[in-house]
Design a protein around this motif. Structure first.
Motif, PDB file in Angstrom:
ATOM      1  N   GLU A  33      32.554 -25.068  52.592  1.00 50.20           N
ATOM      2  CA  GLU A  33      33.409 -24.500  53.633  1.00 50.20           C
ATOM      3  C   GLU A  33      33.808 -23.062  53.316  1.00 50.20           C
ATOM      4  O   GLU A  33      34.083 -22.274  54.198  1.00 50.20           O
ATOM      5  CB  GLU A  33      34.651 -25.366  53.827  1.00 50.20           C
ATOM      6  N   ALA A  34      33.854 -22.706  52.034  1.00 47.01           N
ATOM      7  CA  ALA A  34      34.254 -21.356  51.641  1.00 47.01           C
ATOM      8  C   ALA A  34      33.185 -20.333  51.982  1.00 47.01           C
ATOM      9  O   ALA A  34      33.486 -19.153  52.143  1.00 47.01           O
ATOM     10  CB  ALA A  34      34.561 -21.317  50.150  1.00 47.01           C
ATOM     11  N   ASP A  35      31.926 -20.766  52.119  1.00 47.45           N
ATOM     12  CA  ASP A  35      30.829 -19.838  52.392  1.00 47.45           C
ATOM     13  C   ASP A  35      30.719 -19.469  53.863  1.00 47.45           C
ATOM     14  O   ASP A  35      30.023 -18.523  54.207  1.00 47.45           O
ATOM     15  CB  ASP A  35      29.504 -20.434  51.936  1.00 47.45           C
ATOM     16  N   ILE A  36      31.355 -20.201  54.741  1.00 52.51           N
ATOM     17  CA  ILE A  36      31.240 -19.959  56.174  1.00 52.51           C
ATOM     18  C   ILE A  36      32.211 -18.867  56.592  1.00 52.51           C
ATOM     19  O   ILE A  36      33.414 -18.966  56.367  1.00 52.51           O
ATOM     20  CB  ILE A  36      31.501 -21.249  56.975  1.00 52.51           C
TER      21      ILE A  36
END
Length: 73
Positions: A33-36
């Motif tokens: 989720e942190a990469d989006i």
């Protein structure tokens, strides 16, 4: 890749990466989720925005229309 071809009209990053991974026969890495990237959120609520967009801006448009119409008449 290795003589395999895939034709698609997809031009998005996700679609192109999916095609590359499927042609290479490799599973894509798991997404976290942190990469989006979800855009730039406002750090604070916009105070006074409703007054500007629903009061001052329409009043300025009406006043401008009135002045233009008055000049041409």
């Amino acid at each position: 890749m290795a003589g395999r071809k895939q034709v698609s009209r997809v031009t998005t990053v996700d679609g192109v990466l999916e095609a590359i991974y499927s042609l290479a026969g490799v599973a894509p890495p798991p997404e976290s989720e942190a990469d989006i990237f979800r855009g730039h959120p406002l750090p604070v609520p916009p105070r006074g925005a409703a007054t500007v967009f629903y009061g001052i801006w329409p009043a300025a448009v009406v006043a401008g229309a009135f002045l233009v119409r008055r000049r041409t008449a």
